[in-house]
Design an enzyme around this catalytic site. Structure first.
Site, PDB file in Angstrom:
ATOM      1  N   ARG A 176     -44.280   8.972  21.140  1.00  0.00           N
ATOM      2  CA  ARG A 176     -43.180   8.927  22.101  1.00  0.00           C
ATOM      3  C   ARG A 176     -43.375   9.881  23.277  1.00  0.00           C
ATOM      4  O   ARG A 176     -42.442  10.487  23.784  1.00  0.00           O
ATOM      5  CB  ARG A 176     -41.839   9.218  21.403  1.00  0.00           C
ATOM      6  CG  ARG A 176     -41.537   8.264  20.248  1.00  0.00           C
ATOM      7  CD  ARG A 176     -41.410   6.827  20.722  1.00  0.00           C
ATOM      8  NE  ARG A 176     -41.138   5.933  19.598  1.00  0.00           N
ATOM      9  CZ  ARG A 176     -42.080   5.229  18.948  1.00  0.00           C
ATOM     10  NH1 ARG A 176     -43.349   5.303  19.333  1.00  0.00           N
ATOM     11  NH2 ARG A 176     -41.765   4.432  17.950  1.00  0.00           N
ATOM     12  N   SER A 226     -33.062   2.953  19.204  1.00  0.00           N
ATOM     13  CA  SER A 226     -33.165   4.080  18.278  1.00  0.00           C
ATOM     14  C   SER A 226     -32.841   5.368  19.015  1.00  0.00           C
ATOM     15  O   SER A 226     -33.474   5.698  20.013  1.00  0.00           O
ATOM     16  CB  SER A 226     -34.574   4.165  17.689  1.00  0.00           C
ATOM     17  OG  SER A 226     -34.860   3.022  16.918  1.00  0.00           O
ATOM     18  N   GLU A 296     -34.608  10.594  21.084  1.00  0.00           N
ATOM     19  CA  GLU A 296     -35.559   9.666  21.678  1.00  0.00           C
ATOM     20  C   GLU A 296     -34.958   9.097  22.963  1.00  0.00           C
ATOM     21  O   GLU A 296     -35.674   8.848  23.921  1.00  0.00           O
ATOM     22  CB  GLU A 296     -35.882   8.536  20.703  1.00  0.00           C
ATOM     23  CG  GLU A 296     -36.916   7.558  21.228  1.00  0.00           C
ATOM     24  CD  GLU A 296     -37.429   6.611  20.156  1.00  0.00           C
ATOM     25  OE1 GLU A 296     -37.622   5.424  20.473  1.00  0.00           O
ATOM     26  OE2 GLU A 296     -37.637   7.048  19.015  1.00  0.00           O
TER      27      GLU A 296
END
Length: 306
Positions: A176, A226, A296
């Protein structure tokens, strides 16, 4: 300089209808939340995009890139400066085993094109919400695959509006993260290397991954996807579920009862509702497990004036 002046100057660089003032960002985010952008600019090509980025840098105007509005929470007060949207940069094409996609293209559409062309390697992205640019920035991944497995290079803009072509190694793709997020680059396009595969196997994998996503994720409600990164050796959704957070929230925001890793806009939630729910979840997981969940999703903009 006022936003009226910003708009006037940007209309010298883009078609007039591509520059909007006080545009509600709730119309452009997957959460269906967010206050107005001072200026909402949607260039029609890469040269116009570079011109906007360069103009913002030279005139010290804040600039926020908004892809298709996934993975982002825009506060209720909106965003000052320019919001740059690449919804017109959506060209996708196959050339042999190479797939070219512009930064504003839907990553799911790219996955479908690859599959329909008999190419394997991009199936993992068939359910990822977001644009190619966002997927590149976050090294998006799912079901055992990720962008770094197939990327060849990407063309980006620096904050100064200069074009760079970055190889796979230069992109510094990790979990990420990437050089794109580290340096604040803007993705214009990317090129991927795929392999010819068995069409029946590709179709079966696409169907299976689509079923897994639709059966396990709360797609019936708006959300940012998410919310938290996966903690080392664990899963955010599992920790949230075991902390008793499912079904709880503030205002119209709620931790999904279908997948605890998602916070959904169940009933006209405000961004403040959503953010309060995020903080509640973080506190609960830390109190129970001593784990500080890392976001995130990206939270941007200003709080609404009371």
């Amino acid at each position: 300089m006022t936003k009226q002046k910003w708009a006037q100057e940007l209309r010298q660089l883009l078609p007039e209808e591509r520059i909007l003032m006080d545009e509600p960002l709730s119309l452009h985010t997957m959460t269906k939340m967010g206050g107005p952008a001072d200026i909402f600019a949607s260039p029609t090509n890469e040269d116009e995009t570079a011109a906007v980025v360069k103009h913002a840098y030279e005139h010290k105007i804040p600039l926020l890139l908004l892809g298709n509005g996934s993975n982002m929470v825009v506060r209720d007060g909106g965003v000052r400066g320019i919001v740059l949207n690449l919804k017109e940069l959506v060209d996708i094409r196959m050339e042999g085993t190479r797939l070219y996609a512009q930064g504003g293209a839907d990553i799911k559409a790219v996955s479908r094109l690859a599959a329909g062309s008999g190419m394997t390697g991009f199936e993992f992205a068939c359910g990822i919400p977001g644009s190619v640019g966002g997927a590149m920035a976050m090294n998006a991944g799912a079901y055992g695959g990720e962008i770094k497995d197939i990327i060849v290079h990407a063309t980006v803009l620096t904050k100064q509006g200069e074009k760079l072509v970055l190889s796979k190694d230069e992109l510094e793709l990790g979990y990420r993260k990437s050089i794109i997020t580290k340096q604040g680059f803007y993705v214009l396009s990317a090129e991927f290397e795929l392999e010819a595969g068995d069409q029946a196997l590709i179709d079966a994998k696409m169907s299976d991954l689509t079923y897994q996503r639709e059966s396990k994720q709360p797609l019936e409600f708006p959300s940012a996807g998410s919310v938290f990164k996966r903690p080392p050796g664990n899963f955010a959704g599992k920790l949230i579920q075991e902390s008793g957070m499912q079904g709880r929230g503030f205002g119209g925001a709620e931790v999904s009862t279908k997948h605890a890793g998602f916070i959904v806009n169940k009933n006209n939630a405000t961004a403040n509702d959503y953010i309060q729910t995020i903080e509640m979840v973080k506190r609960a997981v830390f109190e129970k497990f001593g784990i500080d969940l890392e976001l995130e999703v990206k939270i941007v903009g200003e709080d609404a004036v009371q």
